[in-house]
Design an enzyme around this catalytic site. Structure first.
Site, PDB file in Angstrom:
ATOM      1  N   ASP A 128      -3.201 -10.150  -2.210  1.00  0.00           N
ATOM      2  CA  ASP A 128      -3.591  -9.452  -3.391  1.00  0.00           C
ATOM      3  C   ASP A 128      -3.232 -10.418  -4.691  1.00  0.00           C
ATOM      4  O   ASP A 128      -2.661 -11.409  -4.422  1.00  0.00           O
ATOM      5  CB  ASP A 128      -2.784  -8.170  -3.622  1.00  0.00           C
ATOM      6  CG  ASP A 128      -3.547  -7.035  -4.436  1.00  0.00           C
ATOM      7  OD1 ASP A 128      -4.215  -7.434  -5.223  1.00  0.00           O
ATOM      8  OD2 ASP A 128      -3.286  -5.871  -4.282  1.00  0.00           O
TER       9      ASP A 128
HETATM   10  C1  BGC Z   1      -5.173  -4.530  -6.636  1.00  0.00           C
HETATM   11  C2  BGC Z   1      -6.152  -4.640  -5.667  1.00  0.00           C
HETATM   12  C3  BGC Z   1      -7.521  -5.123  -6.204  1.00  0.00           C
HETATM   13  C4  BGC Z   1      -7.249  -6.600  -6.648  1.00  0.00           C
HETATM   14  C5  BGC Z   1      -8.421  -7.156  -7.349  1.00  0.00           C
HETATM   15  C6  BGC Z   1      -5.076  -5.803  -7.565  1.00  0.00           C
HETATM   16  O1  BGC Z   1      -4.260  -5.764  -8.533  1.00  0.00           O
HETATM   17  O2  BGC Z   1      -3.948  -4.136  -6.358  1.00  0.00           O
HETATM   18  O3  BGC Z   1      -6.530  -3.295  -5.001  1.00  0.00           O
HETATM   19  O4  BGC Z   1      -8.162  -5.267  -5.152  1.00  0.00           O
HETATM   20  O5  BGC Z   1      -6.544  -6.369  -7.768  1.00  0.00           O
HETATM   21  O6  BGC Z   1      -8.916  -6.622  -8.424  1.00  0.00           O
END
Ligand code: BGC
Length: 755
Positions: free
Chosen positions: A295
């Site tokens: 993430d």
């Molecule tokens: C979130 C994810 C997301 C990623 C990309 C993160 O802050 O936790 O769920 O897919 O960003 O945007």
């Protein structure tokens, strides 16, 4: 023999031994790649780094990122808000030009398309997952996956960061609405259906109308001890195995090509550094050949936030060796230099890098990116079509949960004089929630996104003759989602006096992730104050809850004659609630979570018996009582259903048996209705304290008035097992109770088994 010679021979052996076409292509590609190119494939950068501020064109940084560092993946919505399919196509064409020129390998672009094509202008927006779960109808998850995939591919985007299958078991968690609720089975089945819809029938050959899924967030993200986003969970390995792991396993077995890892920490170990959970549980035990993506900045977090590494480079070493394949380090392309150095220093083995790159290349082949990097081989005339819209609308109808309907207040008469009020009555933003056009969903009410969609107010006006709309309380707007402005409450009270019914729409404004943290689960004081004030008018109050998590309302609940929870129903939520309130449609949603009554009594439906046992006699009166507002699975209808003659094809069973369980369900009311029939089991005695009950199957049926249907479930004996401390499944001898509606029966397991 020298190491490089050995490596070349090993690669050659792989090329010669590879059997399937894709494996051979992967090996041929890999053999030609330098270390730097391989590391580039493992890297993912946010689109804003390589584009102009409006996201329409590449900047010189694209030459560095794609040309010099040869980064293989880009993510995110260009310009920070939803773009048209044409805009995506032209930007991705420019990206592919550069990637193909640099390495001959196409870039994989990933996007958070969360409840539909939510980052695409004109995309079909569905209810958020929490509301879809309330339908207890897996078809909607499948259709949402399918339609989202189609509309995402229309943008030439081949990969989505969805579905979420973290069990939402702490209602404070600001991402509760992104999950399919608190139950293992509902999350497993709905997420699996969504993946099948997204990826299509063959995960090895995902066609031009489907996308690759990224399951997230592996795992137990939805049960932070503090309730705050990205904070630690304390789940035992046994519970991980029995509950949190199961949806991921179901989706891996359905062919999901990638998994995003939970940002947080479990029992002191960040998931991004947990080799056992990443490499052993998923890659080895499930034989999975997909790839793990981190993430946002979560390798850096191992160093800067979690302090389990002494530098970014050490953090990288930990994560890659734990099994991370793709690094979402959105703004820091220099990570590539660090990984190259780690390989040269021997701290990360070349074989680990090759394994990661193989997995990523496999995804690119699976998605057909090598054959059609510009997405030119298909056209997408059905983008945003009426057929898609009607699925989203039907899903919204089936997701609304009728929680209270005293004196049969609902359905309302179309001639009733309605006073409509509350901060959620006139907003598309609140119906959609976060991940809608922008990350925080805060621009949904701006004209370029409002489209032909109806707020609750606009929709009620199409069905009812006399709707007076006085919002009184309004959200401040922008990113300060919790801030509210109170207007003239006394005017609303006067208007209430003139009405037949007062419809108060309350809940939450949109938010997403950490900005959505709260320290009090209660509905805001101002919203409660509004309900209190309106109750003085003495007219029946219908409370509509439009919220991403169950905000507490125990003090205002008695003031309301009827209550409906629509959660986050998406762009067609206004139409759906209007059709339900006038009786054109019937309610059939059931709560996919436990609605708490008190902030000190948060619980899930599968609690242990000691949590609810009344009072024990004796000198000390130990007591414990479950006191929730509404239980998991609760939901009323305009009709009634009677359950009878529950039966099983056997009274005894053991491992390997399939138990056939049936029940007759009759519509005893005067209108047609749909009913989700939920089958629970209770293990009456086990060596690990059993939960009071566990959901084992569900099925949704539709019945005309007076009609009876038999619902039959096929339950595998293995499904009644629990995970032991040895992390194996245990089915123990003894009595099990199966129940559905108000029926139950007892079965005997005759032989214990461990598997
Ligand atoms: C979130 C994810 C997301 C990623 C990309 C993160 O802050 O936790 O769920 O897919 O960003 O945007």
């Amino acid at each position: 023999m020298k190491a490089p010679v050995l490596a070349t021979l090993a690669a050659l052996a792989l090329t010669l031994s590879c059997t399937s076409g894709t494996d051979c292509r992967i090996e041929r590609t890999l053999r030609k790649m330098t270390l730097e190119e391989k590391v580039g494939q493992m890297m993912q950068i946010t689109v804003g780094v390589i584009t102009t501020a409006d996201g329409t064109a590449l900047t010189a940084m694209a030459d560095t990122v794609l040309g010099i560092y040869k980064v293989g993946s880009i993510l995110n919505v260009p310009g920070g808000e939803a773009a048209t399919p044409e805009a995506y196509r032209s930007l991705i064409r420019a990206i592919q030009d550069k990637s193909l020129e640099a390495t001959g390998i196409p870039c994989i672009f990933g996007l958070d398309q969360i409840h539909g094509a939510s980052y695409t202008v004109g995309g079909t927006l569905f209810p958020q997952e929490i509301a879809l779960a309330a339908t207890f109808n897996d078809d909607y998850a499948f259709r949402m996956g399918e339609i989202t995939a189609y509309e995402t591919r229309a943008c030439n985007v081949p990969w989505v960061f969805s579905p979420v299958m973290d069990l939402g078991r702490n209602p404070l968690w600001p991402r509760m609405w992104e999950s399919y609720g608190e139950d293992v089975l509902v999350n497993s089945r709905m997420a699996r259906a969504e993946v099948l819809g997204q990826q299509g029938p063959d995960p090895d050959r995902i066609d031009a109308f489907h996308v690759g899924s990224s399951l997230k967030h592996y795992m137990a993200y939805g049960v932070p001890v503090s309730g705050q986003d990205r904070t630690p969970s304390m789940v035992t390995p046994r519970e991980l195995k029995e509950k949190y792991f199961q949806p991921f396993k179901a989706c891996v077995e359905a062919g999901a090509i990638s998994i995003m890892v939970n940002s947080s920490i479990n029992d002191g170990i960040p998931f991004h550094a947990n080799r056992e959970l990443l490499t052993e549980w998923v890659k080895e035990d499930l034989g999975w050949d997909g790839f793990f993506v981190t993430d946002w900045s979560d390798i850096r977090n191992l160093y800067e936030r979690d302090h389990i590494a002494e530098s970014n480079k050490d953090a990288l070493c930990l994560a890659i060796n734990a099994g991370i394949d793709m690094i979402m380090e959105p703004n820091r392309v220099q990570v590539c230099d660090e990984l190259v150095a780690l390989v040269r220093e021997g701290r990360v083995k070349m074989s680990r890098v090759n394994d990661a790159v193989r997995r990523i290349l496999r995804a690119k082949y699976r998605l057909g990116l090598f054959d059609d990097p510009y997405g030119e081989k298909a056209s997408y005339h059905d983008f945003g079509c009426d057929a898609f819209v009607s699925v989203a609308r039907e899903a919204a109808v089936e997701s609304a949960v009728l929680l209270k309907n005293d004196n049969s207040l609902l359905p309302l008469k179309t001639t009733d004089r309605i006073l409509l009020t509350g901060p959620n009555a006139g907003s598309m933003r609140t119906l959609n929630g976060g991940w809608s056009y922008t990350w925080q969903g805060d621009k949904t009410d701006e004209e370029r996104f409002t489209g032909p969609y109806n707020t609750i107010y606009e929709a009620l006006e199409t069905k009812f003759d006399k709707v007076e709309y006085l919002p009184v309380l309004e959200y401040y707007g922008g990113r300060k989602w919790e801030k509210e402005i109170m207007g003239d409450i006394s005017r609303a009270v006067r208007a209430a006096g003139e009405s037949d019914v007062v419809v108060v729409c309350v809940g939450e404004n949109s938010y997403c992730e950490t900005p959505g943290n709260i320290s009090d689960l209660n509905l805001s004081d101002r919203q409660k104050e509004l309900v209190w004030a309106l109750s003085a008018a003495g007219k029946p109050i219908l409370l509509i809850l439009n919220e991403g998590r169950p905000r507490l309302i125990n003090d205002i609940e008695p003031l309301c004659t009827a209550i409906v929870d629509i959660m986050l129903p998406g762009n067609y939520g206004g139409d759906a609630i209007a059709a339900l309130l006038c009786g054109e449609e019937n309610f059939s949603g059931k709560l996919p979570f436990t609605y708490p009554r008190y902030s000190g009594k948060l619980a899930t439906y599968d609690y242990k018996l000691c949590e609810n046992r009344g009072t024990m006699t004796g000198e000390y009166n130990y007591d414990a009582v479950m006191n929730v507002q509404w239980p998991f699975g609760y939901g009323l209808s305009y009709t009634g259903f009677e359950y009878s003659d529950m039966r099983a094809d056997r009274s005894e069973f053991r491992k390997g048996d399939v138990i056939t369980v049936s029940v007759d369900v009759t519509n005893v009311g005067s209108v047609a209705g749909k009913e989700s029939v939920l089958l629970y089991s209770s293990d009456l005695c086990a060596s690990v304290t059993p939960e009071v009950r566990r959901l084992r199957d569900y099925s949704k049926i539709e019945l005309r008035p007076g009609e009876t249907r038999t619902v039959t479930f096929s339950l595998k004996a293995e499904d009644l097992a629990f995970a032991g401390h040895d992390l194996k499944w245990h089915l123990e001898k003894g009595t099990f109770r199966l129940s559905t509606g108000d029926c139950s029966l007892m079965l005997n397991c005759t032989e214990s088994a461990v598997f």
